[in-house]
Design an enzyme around this catalytic site. Structure first.
Site, PDB file in Angstrom:
ATOM      1  CG  HIS A   1      13.429 -52.015 -14.954  1.00  0.00           C
ATOM      2  ND1 HIS A   1      14.413 -52.024 -15.909  1.00  0.00           N
ATOM      3  CD2 HIS A   1      12.253 -52.129 -15.602  1.00  0.00           C
ATOM      4  CE1 HIS A   1      13.853 -52.127 -17.105  1.00  0.00           C
ATOM      5  NE2 HIS A   1      12.535 -52.190 -16.960  1.00  0.00           N
TER       6      HIS A   1
ATOM      7  CG  ASP B   1       4.575 -53.798 -15.026  1.00  0.00           C
ATOM      8  OD1 ASP B   1       5.734 -54.199 -15.210  1.00  0.00           O
ATOM      9  OD2 ASP B   1       3.741 -53.663 -15.939  1.00  0.00           O
TER      10      ASP B   1
HETATM   11  C1  SDX Z   1       8.928 -55.016 -17.058  1.00  0.00           C
HETATM   12  O1  SDX Z   1      13.345 -55.270 -19.257  1.00  0.00           O
HETATM   13  C2  SDX Z   1      12.411 -54.384 -19.436  1.00  0.00           C
HETATM   14  O2  SDX Z   1      12.651 -53.311 -20.016  1.00  0.00           O
HETATM   15  C3  SDX Z   1      11.046 -54.798 -18.922  1.00  0.00           C
HETATM   16  C4  SDX Z   1       9.940 -53.727 -18.966  1.00  0.00           C
HETATM   17  C5  SDX Z   1       9.584 -53.373 -20.381  1.00  0.00           C
HETATM   18  O3  SDX Z   1       9.055 -52.265 -20.578  1.00  0.00           O
HETATM   19  O4  SDX Z   1       9.754 -54.249 -21.280  1.00  0.00           O
HETATM   20  O5  SDX Z   1      10.363 -52.560 -18.275  1.00  0.00           O
HETATM   21  C6  SDX Z   1       8.653 -54.238 -18.310  1.00  0.00           C
HETATM   22  O6  SDX Z   1       9.077 -56.211 -17.127  1.00  0.00           O
HETATM   23  C7  SDX Z   1       9.111 -54.270 -15.749  1.00  0.00           C
HETATM   24  C8  SDX Z   1       9.511 -55.222 -14.574  1.00  0.00           C
HETATM   25  C9  SDX Z   1       8.218 -55.892 -14.102  1.00  0.00           C
HETATM   26  N1  SDX Z   1       8.551 -56.975 -13.106  1.00  0.00           N
HETATM   27  C10 SDX Z   1       8.252 -56.805 -11.813  1.00  0.00           C
HETATM   28  O7  SDX Z   1       7.811 -55.774 -11.304  1.00  0.00           O
HETATM   29  C11 SDX Z   1       8.488 -58.058 -10.983  1.00  0.00           C
HETATM   30  C12 SDX Z   1       9.210 -57.692  -9.690  1.00  0.00           C
HETATM   31  N2  SDX Z   1      10.596 -57.286 -10.040  1.00  0.00           N
HETATM   32  C13 SDX Z   1      11.626 -58.273 -10.002  1.00  0.00           C
HETATM   33  O8  SDX Z   1      11.236 -59.571 -10.276  1.00  0.00           O
HETATM   34  C14 SDX Z   1      12.951 -57.803 -10.586  1.00  0.00           C
HETATM   35  O9  SDX Z   1      13.176 -56.563 -10.100  1.00  0.00           O
HETATM   36  C15 SDX Z   1      13.113 -57.793 -12.082  1.00  0.00           C
HETATM   37  C16 SDX Z   1      12.766 -59.098 -12.710  1.00  0.00           C
HETATM   38  C17 SDX Z   1      12.280 -56.720 -12.681  1.00  0.00           C
HETATM   39  C18 SDX Z   1      14.602 -57.488 -12.347  1.00  0.00           C
HETATM   40  O10 SDX Z   1      15.312 -58.591 -11.963  1.00  0.00           O
HETATM   41  P1  SDX Z   1      16.903 -58.586 -12.013  1.00  0.00           P
HETATM   42  O11 SDX Z   1      17.444 -57.449 -12.779  1.00  0.00           O
HETATM   43  O12 SDX Z   1      17.338 -59.951 -12.391  1.00  0.00           O
HETATM   44  O13 SDX Z   1      17.270 -58.220 -10.570  1.00  0.00           O
HETATM   45  P2  SDX Z   1      17.565 -59.271  -9.448  1.00  0.00           P
HETATM   46  O14 SDX Z   1      16.454 -60.260  -9.441  1.00  0.00           O
HETATM   47  O15 SDX Z   1      18.956 -59.751  -9.633  1.00  0.00           O
HETATM   48  O16 SDX Z   1      17.442 -58.370  -8.147  1.00  0.00           O
HETATM   49  C19 SDX Z   1      18.577 -57.728  -7.602  1.00  0.00           C
HETATM   50  C20 SDX Z   1      18.325 -57.769  -6.103  1.00  0.00           C
HETATM   51  C21 SDX Z   1      18.098 -59.182  -5.555  1.00  0.00           C
HETATM   52  O17 SDX Z   1      18.476 -59.170  -4.197  1.00  0.00           O
HETATM   53  P3  SDX Z   1      19.986 -59.765  -3.830  1.00  0.00           P
HETATM   54  O18 SDX Z   1      20.037 -61.163  -4.414  1.00  0.00           O
HETATM   55  O19 SDX Z   1      20.965 -58.816  -4.506  1.00  0.00           O
HETATM   56  O20 SDX Z   1      20.045 -59.724  -2.321  1.00  0.00           O
HETATM   57  O21 SDX Z   1      17.107 -57.043  -5.801  1.00  0.00           O
HETATM   58  C22 SDX Z   1      16.154 -57.932  -5.238  1.00  0.00           C
HETATM   59  C23 SDX Z   1      16.593 -59.338  -5.593  1.00  0.00           C
HETATM   60  O22 SDX Z   1      16.135 -60.268  -4.613  1.00  0.00           O
HETATM   61  N3  SDX Z   1      14.873 -57.583  -5.850  1.00  0.00           N
HETATM   62  C24 SDX Z   1      13.708 -57.516  -5.213  1.00  0.00           C
HETATM   63  C25 SDX Z   1      12.783 -57.103  -6.177  1.00  0.00           C
HETATM   64  N4  SDX Z   1      13.391 -56.956  -7.357  1.00  0.00           N
HETATM   65  C26 SDX Z   1      14.687 -57.266  -7.155  1.00  0.00           C
HETATM   66  N5  SDX Z   1      13.372 -57.763  -3.926  1.00  0.00           N
HETATM   67  C27 SDX Z   1      12.078 -57.577  -3.598  1.00  0.00           C
HETATM   68  N6  SDX Z   1      11.116 -57.180  -4.458  1.00  0.00           N
HETATM   69  C28 SDX Z   1      11.447 -56.932  -5.760  1.00  0.00           C
HETATM   70  N7  SDX Z   1      10.506 -56.542  -6.611  1.00  0.00           N
END
Ligand code: SDX
Length: 436
Positions: free
Chosen positions: A312, A370
């Protein structure tokens, strides 16, 4: 940049070369202070740069507060755990819209007003029949909500507080009806009209699952569960879809068009589409012994696979909603007599393994709302294609509340971000005959 005097600093000093500027620091009631850069471009000729807005507060708001490190979520100051446990969804809607919990009389009046706006214009059913039956319900929802502005001209003048409130009530009231119609249309069953003697969530379940051939009996445990799921999804400060609604609303667009824009943004798998994607992921993993293979893929930078329902932007601790969602999941499965759901077994084991894995621990990746919602919604009888529709149904009150707050802010102006331009510099046109 250095703050002029520590935590109680009133301003921050930005120094570029020989020049320095003092930027005001603004303090909220709780949460991080902000550096006001509103005059930065005028003073320095420079923009700030923050794609994804990881360090940017886009507005001032008093609706929802999240402390990502502590895993805290407050709606108008009330902890989500208490609201989910004690109130119902329409009470949460009242709280988000008006800022205070309703008295018994205010709650009864609000319920009455919402209930009597649950029908949609009869022409809407003909609108639906223009879609293919296999249309994704989110496509149908985006279109039908946008189309509401073609029907309700008496609540599109955003300058009129009365019309703003009627539009808000209409949106909250009609979303379950439109969501149920989107579902019925895809399964080829007749639309079901709302009934005024049912509460909000019971009405929704009946509009989705009743058929003309027999009486539908609402299961109070299941209706309470879906009502609590709506509370958990109601608002979440300036997430992507809420920011979309605010930006659309800043141009003066009517509220129905703004909500349609929010639904479109929520559909993405990185946002509200994650509940559908998380369930599909659990199905793809298929068994507990394949979990290590998928954990490995999630950590592999060359593999686009991510653990859906994990991570998140704000929560760097357990999403408080995920805990309540997990409890609700067990309640629903128990009520339905589902002893062992293989996908739940995979989810629980996947969570256990991920929370011990250095990659996830280091990046503070925890299950979000989720992760367990899909298993619960599937058990309630919804197809995966309806999961994000239910998220949109619940988030409508958050979107409309944030939209109202923005419109009623006297300092409100159209949102218009700038950019760091890295394209071609100015060059002369070359007639096609002379191009190589
Ligand atoms: C919702 O914003 C809100 O409030 C949203 C929400 C709401 O109520 O409105 O809470 C609802 O959207 C919840 C999130 C649902 N999405 C998912 O579950 C999809 C999977 N999660 C990711 O795509 C990600 O965690 C996000 C999109 C939720 C957050 O993305 P960020 O903040 O841009 O984080 P990032 O992509 O920069 O990740 C930081 C690191 C990265 O690794 P490095 O580049 O630092 O090595 O964490 C890794 C990412 O690769 N990472 C994951 C991961 N999520 C982040 N690696 C594997 N699996 C994951 N799910």
């Amino acid at each position: 940049m250095d703050a002029s005097n520590g935590n109680s600093a009133k301003s921050a000093t930005l120094t570029i070369g020989e020049q320095s500027w003092d930027l005001p620091i603004l303090k909220g009631s709780i949460g991080p202070d902000v550096v006001d850069i509103g005059k930065l471009y005028g003073q320095t000729g420079m923009f700030t740069y923050d794609p994804g807005f990881t360090s940017t507060a886009s507005c001032e708001s008093s609706i929802t507060y999240i402390d990502g490190d502590e895993g805290i979520l407050l709606y108008r100051g009330y902890p989500i755990e208490q609201l989910a446990e004690s109130g119902d969804f329409l009470e949460t809607c009242y709280l988000l819209l008006y800022g205070e919990l309703p008295t018994a009389a205010q709650k009864a009046d609000f319920d009455y007003r919402v209930t009597r706006h649950t029908m949609v214009h009869e022409q809407m059913s003909r609108f639906f029949h223009g879609f293919r039956r296999d249309a994704h319900p989110m496509a149908v929802l985006v279109a039908s909500v946008g189309a509401l502005s073609a029907f309700y001209h008496d609540s599109t003048d955003i300058a009129d507080p009365q019309q703003r409130m009627i539009a808000s009530i209409r949106m909250i009231a009609k979303m379950p009806t439109l969501a149920a119609m989107a579902y019925k249309y895809t399964v080829g069953q007749p639309f079901v009209y709302p009934k005024n003697d049912l509460d909000y969530s019971s009405n929704f379940l009946r509009m989705c699952f009743s058929v003309p051939c027999e009486e539908y009996k609402v299961n109070p445990i299941l209706s309470r569960a879906i009502d609590r799921i709506f509370i958990l999804h109601a608002d979440h400060e300036q997430n992507a879809s809420t920011s979309t609604v605010r930006l659309a609303g800043s141009s003066g667009a009517n509220p129905f068009a703004c909500i349609a824009a929010g639904i479109a943004c929520l559909w993405g798998p990185a946002h509200g589409g994650a509940n559908e994607a998380a369930l599909k992921m659990l199905g793809e993993i298929g068994s507990v012994d394949r979990i290590p293979e998928y954990i490995k893929r999630a950590k592999d930078k060359n593999d686009p696979f991510r653990l859906m329902g994990f991570g998140h932007r704000v929560y760097k601790n357990y999403d408080p909603r995920a805990k309540i969602m997990q409890k609700t999941c067990h309640e629903v499965l128990g009520e339905l007599g589902i002893k062992d759901d293989p996908l739940l077994d995979i989810a629980v084991e996947l969570e256990r393994i991920a929370l011990q894995d250095e990659y996830f621990v280091e990046r503070k990746l925890y299950p979000n709302i989720d992760f367990y919602s899909g298993i619960t919604l599937r058990a309630l009888g919804f197809p995966t294609s309806m999961f994000t529709v239910l998220f949109a149904l619940a988030r409508t009150v958050g979107w409309i509340g944030q939209w109202k707050e923005m419109i009623e802010d006297p300092g409100q102006r159209i949102g218009r971000p700038r950019q760091l331009y890295t394209g071609a510099t100015s060059r002369d046109y070359i007639p096609i005959a002379r191009r190589k």
